[in-house]
Design a protein around this motif. Structure first.
Motif, mmCIF file in Angstrom:
data_model
loop_
_atom_site.group_PDB
_atom_site.id
_atom_site.type_symbol
_atom_site.label_atom_id
_atom_site.label_comp_id
_atom_site.label_asym_id
_atom_site.label_seq_id
_atom_site.Cartn_x
_atom_site.Cartn_y
_atom_site.Cartn_z
ATOM 1 N N PHE A 100 35.290 45.851 56.223
ATOM 2 C CA PHE A 100 35.570 44.687 56.787
ATOM 3 C C PHE A 100 37.235 44.515 56.896
ATOM 4 O O PHE A 100 38.105 43.563 57.110
ATOM 5 C CB PHE A 100 35.358 43.391 56.144
ATOM 6 C CG PHE A 100 33.979 42.970 55.534
ATOM 7 C CD1 PHE A 100 33.205 42.268 56.815
ATOM 8 C CD2 PHE A 100 33.189 43.422 54.603
ATOM 9 C CE1 PHE A 100 31.950 42.005 56.630
ATOM 10 C CE2 PHE A 100 32.014 43.089 54.597
ATOM 11 C CZ PHE A 100 31.298 42.536 55.573
ATOM 12 N N GLY A 101 38.137 45.675 56.648
ATOM 13 C CA GLY A 101 39.451 45.793 56.637
ATOM 14 C C GLY A 101 39.984 45.222 55.410
ATOM 15 O O GLY A 101 41.112 44.871 55.457
ATOM 16 N N VAL A 102 39.344 44.915 54.453
ATOM 17 C CA VAL A 102 39.766 44.057 53.344
ATOM 18 C C VAL A 102 40.778 44.838 52.558
ATOM 19 O O VAL A 102 41.099 46.083 52.587
ATOM 20 C CB VAL A 102 38.699 43.783 52.225
ATOM 21 C CG1 VAL A 102 38.312 45.136 51.501
ATOM 22 C CG2 VAL A 102 39.087 42.859 51.106
ATOM 23 N N GLY A 103 41.886 43.934 52.128
ATOM 24 C CA GLY A 103 43.206 44.358 51.546
ATOM 25 C C GLY A 103 43.500 43.418 50.601
ATOM 26 O O GLY A 103 44.564 43.915 49.781
ATOM 27 N N HIS A 104 43.277 42.208 50.376
ATOM 28 C CA HIS A 104 43.483 41.385 49.326
ATOM 29 C C HIS A 104 42.485 40.404 48.981
ATOM 30 O O HIS A 104 41.662 40.177 49.693
ATOM 31 C CB HIS A 104 44.805 40.618 49.918
ATOM 32 C CG HIS A 104 45.329 39.611 49.101
ATOM 33 N ND1 HIS A 104 46.154 40.203 47.928
ATOM 34 C CD2 HIS A 104 45.407 38.411 48.801
ATOM 35 C CE1 HIS A 104 46.459 39.245 47.207
ATOM 36 N NE2 HIS A 104 46.269 37.845 48.012
ATOM 37 N N VAL A 105 42.688 39.789 47.755
ATOM 38 C CA VAL A 105 41.710 38.795 47.341
ATOM 39 C C VAL A 105 42.522 37.752 46.589
ATOM 40 O O VAL A 105 43.723 38.280 45.866
ATOM 41 C CB VAL A 105 40.575 39.492 46.370
ATOM 42 C CG1 VAL A 105 40.934 40.152 45.078
ATOM 43 C CG2 VAL A 105 39.640 38.436 45.932
ATOM 44 N N GLU A 106 42.104 36.796 46.380
ATOM 45 C CA GLU A 106 42.649 35.266 45.754
ATOM 46 C C GLU A 106 41.182 34.450 45.152
ATOM 47 O O GLU A 106 40.146 34.724 45.619
ATOM 48 C CB GLU A 106 43.265 34.676 46.777
ATOM 49 C CG GLU A 106 44.479 34.907 46.979
ATOM 50 C CD GLU A 106 45.744 34.848 46.276
ATOM 51 O OE1 GLU A 106 45.813 33.950 45.510
ATOM 52 O OE2 GLU A 106 46.612 35.901 46.342
ATOM 53 N N MET A 107 41.573 33.970 44.028
ATOM 54 C CA MET A 107 40.537 33.118 43.474
ATOM 55 C C MET A 107 40.904 31.829 43.683
ATOM 56 O O MET A 107 42.008 31.279 43.528
ATOM 57 C CB MET A 107 40.549 33.413 41.933
ATOM 58 C CG MET A 107 39.509 32.350 41.253
ATOM 59 S SD MET A 107 39.374 32.605 39.348
ATOM 60 C CE MET A 107 39.009 34.409 39.176
ATOM 61 N N TYR A 108 39.666 30.825 44.030
ATOM 62 C CA TYR A 108 39.849 29.482 44.339
ATOM 63 C C TYR A 108 39.818 28.654 43.025
ATOM 64 O O TYR A 108 38.965 28.995 42.136
ATOM 65 C CB TYR A 108 38.850 28.947 45.225
ATOM 66 C CG TYR A 108 38.716 27.785 45.667
ATOM 67 C CD1 TYR A 108 39.887 27.150 46.474
ATOM 68 C CD2 TYR A 108 38.060 26.667 45.198
ATOM 69 C CE1 TYR A 108 39.943 25.960 47.050
ATOM 70 C CE2 TYR A 108 38.025 25.515 45.583
ATOM 71 C CZ TYR A 108 39.020 24.996 46.539
ATOM 72 O OH TYR A 108 39.219 23.717 47.073
ATOM 73 N N LEU A 109 40.706 27.849 43.033
ATOM 74 C CA LEU A 109 40.746 27.176 41.696
ATOM 75 C C LEU A 109 40.161 25.617 41.840
ATOM 76 O O LEU A 109 39.752 25.173 40.770
ATOM 77 C CB LEU A 109 42.230 26.814 41.143
ATOM 78 C CG LEU A 109 42.876 28.120 40.738
ATOM 79 C CD1 LEU A 109 44.404 27.924 40.502
ATOM 80 C CD2 LEU A 109 42.461 28.888 39.613
ATOM 81 N N GLY A 110 40.137 25.244 43.009
ATOM 82 C CA GLY A 110 39.827 23.892 43.032
ATOM 83 C C GLY A 110 40.856 23.088 43.584
ATOM 84 O O GLY A 110 41.801 23.418 43.576
ATOM 85 N N GLY A 111 40.708 22.098 44.374
ATOM 86 C CA GLY A 111 41.794 21.133 44.959
ATOM 87 C C GLY A 111 42.672 21.762 46.024
ATOM 88 O O GLY A 111 43.786 21.441 45.981
ATOM 89 N N GLY A 112 41.942 22.787 46.542
ATOM 90 C CA GLY A 112 42.776 23.417 47.715
ATOM 91 C C GLY A 112 43.966 24.530 47.201
ATOM 92 O O GLY A 112 44.742 24.893 47.829
ATOM 93 N N LYS A 113 43.696 24.772 45.907
ATOM 94 C CA LYS A 113 44.653 25.957 45.357
ATOM 95 C C LYS A 113 44.007 27.159 45.144
ATOM 96 O O LYS A 113 42.547 27.316 44.694
ATOM 97 C CB LYS A 113 45.082 25.445 43.940
ATOM 98 C CG LYS A 113 45.722 24.068 43.843
ATOM 99 C CD LYS A 113 47.175 23.994 44.144
ATOM 100 C CE LYS A 113 47.749 22.562 43.901
ATOM 101 N NZ LYS A 113 48.939 22.181 44.602
#
Length: 152
Positions: A100-113
């Motif tokens: 998928f051309g992936v290069g970065h990941v972030e975790m969802y905390l809730g509340g749009g963060k």
């Protein structure tokens, strides 16, 4: 309703907020010693907290059979209604040969963060507004790919 596992994973992620030096060296796996990158951060959080090995890098994580796709990146930003705390949001990078051309990941905390580790010279991981972060990634041609869930 938020599960105990979701509370534990978010709590552990927040404990490491702004405590790690970004590195792409083998030190990146020593998350509890003060080093990480985006993928080693979420890998360690899941492994240490829930004993789930989601893979050590973004290609492994985006392809892991332990996860379930919950949004397929049809928009610049995933709809908050489909997200749960602990979900992982994947973004494009510079290497088109990766899945998928992936290069970065972030975790969802809730509340749009989101929480994650960028190579921006700051100690991380840092908390970001999801909508703003997704827009900036899209403007830099490294937009949102999809969201995966590892807590069921």
């Amino acid at each position: 309703m938020i599960s105990q596992e979701q509370v534990r994973i978010v709590r552990q992620a927040l404990l490491l907020r702004e405590k790690n030096q970004y590195t792409q060296t083998p030190l990146r796996l020593l998350v509890d010693k003060g080093y990480s990158d985006c993928s080693s951060f979420v890998w360690w959080i899941y492994l240490f907290t829930l004993k789930i090995d989601i893979g050590m890098d973004t290609p492994e994580q985006i392809m892991s059979l332990k996860g379930l796709d919950v949004d397929f990146g049809e928009n610049e930003t995933p709809p908050r209604a489909c997200l749960a705390p602990g979900d992982l949001l994947f973004f494009r990078g510079r290497d088109a040969s990766r899945p998928f051309g992936v290069g970065h990941v972030e975790m969802y905390l809730g509340g749009g963060k989101l929480i994650g580790h960028n190579d921006n010279g700051r100690t991380g991981p840092t908390i970001k507004e999801m909508k703003d972060f997704c827009r900036l990634r899209s403007e830099n041609h490294q937009g949102y790919i999809k969201t995966r869930r590892f807590i069921f």
